[in-house]
Every structure is written in C-alpha cells, then in structure tokens.
Design a protein around this motif. Structure first.
Motif, mmCIF file in Angstrom:
data_model
loop_
_atom_site.group_PDB
_atom_site.id
_atom_site.type_symbol
_atom_site.label_atom_id
_atom_site.label_comp_id
_atom_site.label_asym_id
_atom_site.label_seq_id
_atom_site.Cartn_x
_atom_site.Cartn_y
_atom_site.Cartn_z
ATOM 1 N N CYS A 55 83.400 -45.122 -2.084
ATOM 2 C CA CYS A 55 82.917 -45.158 -3.452
ATOM 3 C C CYS A 55 83.927 -45.846 -4.362
ATOM 4 N N VAL A 56 83.418 -46.727 -5.243
ATOM 5 C CA VAL A 56 84.276 -47.378 -6.239
ATOM 6 C C VAL A 56 83.743 -47.124 -7.649
ATOM 7 N N ASP A 57 82.861 -46.127 -7.767
ATOM 8 C CA ASP A 57 82.270 -45.762 -9.059
ATOM 9 C C ASP A 57 81.708 -46.990 -9.767
ATOM 10 N N CYS A 58 80.868 -47.731 -9.068
ATOM 11 C CA CYS A 58 80.336 -48.986 -9.600
ATOM 12 C C CYS A 58 79.363 -48.739 -10.745
ATOM 13 N N LYS A 59 79.118 -49.774 -11.508
ATOM 14 C CA LYS A 59 78.162 -49.707 -12.623
ATOM 15 C C LYS A 59 77.018 -50.707 -12.422
ATOM 16 N N THR A 60 76.782 -51.098 -11.185
ATOM 17 C CA THR A 60 75.755 -52.096 -10.898
ATOM 18 C C THR A 60 74.367 -51.487 -10.897
ATOM 19 N N ASP A 61 73.356 -52.358 -10.970
ATOM 20 C CA ASP A 61 71.965 -51.908 -10.903
ATOM 21 C C ASP A 61 71.615 -51.387 -9.504
ATOM 22 N N GLU A 62 72.464 -51.668 -8.524
ATOM 23 C CA GLU A 62 72.220 -51.244 -7.144
ATOM 24 C C GLU A 62 72.737 -49.830 -6.869
ATOM 25 N N ARG A 63 73.373 -49.239 -7.852
ATOM 26 C CA ARG A 63 73.933 -47.898 -7.681
ATOM 27 C C ARG A 63 72.829 -46.884 -7.369
ATOM 28 N N VAL A 64 73.091 -45.963 -6.440
ATOM 29 C CA VAL A 64 72.106 -44.932 -6.089
ATOM 30 C C VAL A 64 72.637 -43.524 -6.357
ATOM 31 N N CYS A 65 73.850 -43.419 -6.882
ATOM 32 C CA CYS A 65 74.498 -42.101 -7.015
ATOM 33 C C CYS A 65 74.662 -41.699 -8.481
ATOM 34 N N TYR A 66 73.539 -41.574 -9.182
ATOM 35 C CA TYR A 66 73.585 -41.246 -10.605
ATOM 36 C C TYR A 66 73.770 -39.756 -10.886
ATOM 37 N N ASN A 67 73.419 -38.913 -9.939
ATOM 38 C CA ASN A 67 73.420 -37.472 -10.190
ATOM 39 C C ASN A 67 74.186 -36.720 -9.111
ATOM 40 N N LEU A 68 75.359 -36.265 -9.455
ATOM 41 C CA LEU A 68 76.187 -35.468 -8.546
ATOM 42 C C LEU A 68 76.038 -34.002 -8.924
ATOM 43 N N VAL A 69 75.536 -33.204 -7.990
ATOM 44 C CA VAL A 69 75.271 -31.791 -8.271
ATOM 45 C C VAL A 69 75.945 -30.906 -7.236
ATOM 46 N N ILE A 70 76.705 -29.927 -7.714
ATOM 47 C CA ILE A 70 77.327 -28.933 -6.855
ATOM 48 C C ILE A 70 76.662 -27.589 -7.134
ATOM 49 N N ILE A 71 75.983 -27.052 -6.147
ATOM 50 C CA ILE A 71 75.377 -25.728 -6.276
ATOM 51 C C ILE A 71 76.395 -24.712 -5.772
ATOM 52 N N GLU A 72 76.833 -23.844 -6.659
ATOM 53 C CA GLU A 72 77.862 -22.863 -6.324
ATOM 54 C C GLU A 72 77.290 -21.475 -6.094
#
Length: 205
Positions: free
Chosen positions: A169-186
């Motif tokens: 991961c390089v925390d990209c800002k491209t339109d090809e990004r698929v990782c918009y929502n990071l969720v940790i269920i605790e």
C-alpha cells in the motif's frame, strides 16, 4: 489447526460478544449455514471469493430464501438497489479480509456496503474466513488487508492501483483505488449477533 490456538481465538472473540465455530472444510460450514438460517428469512450476501466457492447464494435461493446478492444482478442500478436492500436483510453472510487472534475483524472495502451491513442492519451476521486470514495481532491484520487483500481484490475487480504492481500500500489517491473504507470491528453490542465461521482451509484473499 492447533487446539490451543482455537481456544485462544474462541476466548478472545467471546469476550467481545462474537461467537466462533471451527470447521475442517468449507462444505461443513456450508451445511451449518443452511441448517441455522430459516427458509422464510431474507439473506444478504457480501461479495466474497470464499462464498462464491461455497455457492451459498444458489443453495439458499433454490430452497426458498430471498437472496440479495449484488453479483447476480444485470445492471449497475440493480446492483445498487440490492446493496441497499441487503442492509435490511434478516441475515447477512460475508467473507472478511483478516481477523486477529486478539479478537478483531478487519476489512477494507470499495463502496462500503459490505462493512456497513456487518456493523448494523441485518439481525444476524455470519462471517466465513479461511485459516490463511488469521493473524496474531491487529497490526498484522492491518498489514495483511493493505498489502495482500487489497491488491488481489483490485485485480479481481478489474482495477489497477499502484499497489497491484508494488505489492504494498502507498495510500494512493488515484481513481483506481479500491480501499476507501477501512473498518475494524472490535466487538458487538448485541451478544451473538455476529458468528465467525473459521475454516481449516486456505480461502479467498
């Protein structure tokens, strides 16, 4: 799978109000799902390579359940409608990107409909996960979803973000990004709403 590890995982998730069951094969887990979900219930399905291997949407639909699976739709508009309806389903079945032995469920999503349903809406949630997604710690689970799950899922969906070539991961800002929502269920406020089915096989990404 080591029994001491199973005990550790069961104990840690139970303390967070998440029920855990272990299965040797995907077939055994499938049979259990069919057994516990009533025929008159609606079932939302999260997009998952593991669930595709299980063929659970077809099995539930053929026996009479209302199945809400966006991957079976024929248009983008229909897909969006199914995703919204899934949030109000009686049961929701999904895969996950990683779990930690400490008791975390970690996911990265594109649109966020899957994680939204996991968190709130459906009365019951079943998460099906292969042993390859078990990580020792939350930090390791985070690393897994960013550097393993995301590139492989991007490739499957036809996207081409930088991580696909760099394998990280390089925390990209491209339109090809698929990782918009990071969720940790605790954990879960409602005891036993969420069930974690862990399979002693390597499954999905």
């Amino acid at each position: 799978m080591d029994k001491s590890m199973e005990f550790e995982i069961i104990r840690n998730f139970k303390s967070r109000n998440i029920e855990v069951a272990f299965f040797e094969t995907l077939e055994e887990a499938k049979d259990r799902i069919i057994d516990i979900i009533p025929i008159d219930c609606s079932v939302g399905i999260g997009n998952s390579k593991t669930l595709k291997e299980m063929n659970i949407s077809k099995l539930l639909s053929e026996r009479g359940n209302i199945v809400l699976d966006k991957t079976l739709t024929e248009s983008k508009a229909e897909s969006e409608l199914i995703k919204k309806k899934s949030l109000l389903s009686d049961w929701y079945i999904t895969g996950t990107n990683a779990i930690s032995k400490e008791g975390h469920v970690v996911n990265i999503d594109h649109s966020g409909n899957r994680v939204a349903a996991m968190i709130y809406g459906p009365d019951k949630v079943i998460i099906v996960v292969g042993k390859n997604k078990i990580c020792d710690t939350l930090d390791e689970a985070m690393q897994r979803v960013r550097n393993i799950s995301v590139p492989l899922n991007a490739k499957r969906a036809g996207y081409n973000p930088p991580c696909l070539k760099l394998n990280k991961c390089v925390d990209c800002k491209t339109d090809e990004r698929v990782c918009y929502n990071l969720v940790i269920i605790e954990g879960q406020f409602i005891k036993d709403r969420m069930k974690l089915f862990i399979i002693n096989e390597e499954l999905g990404f």
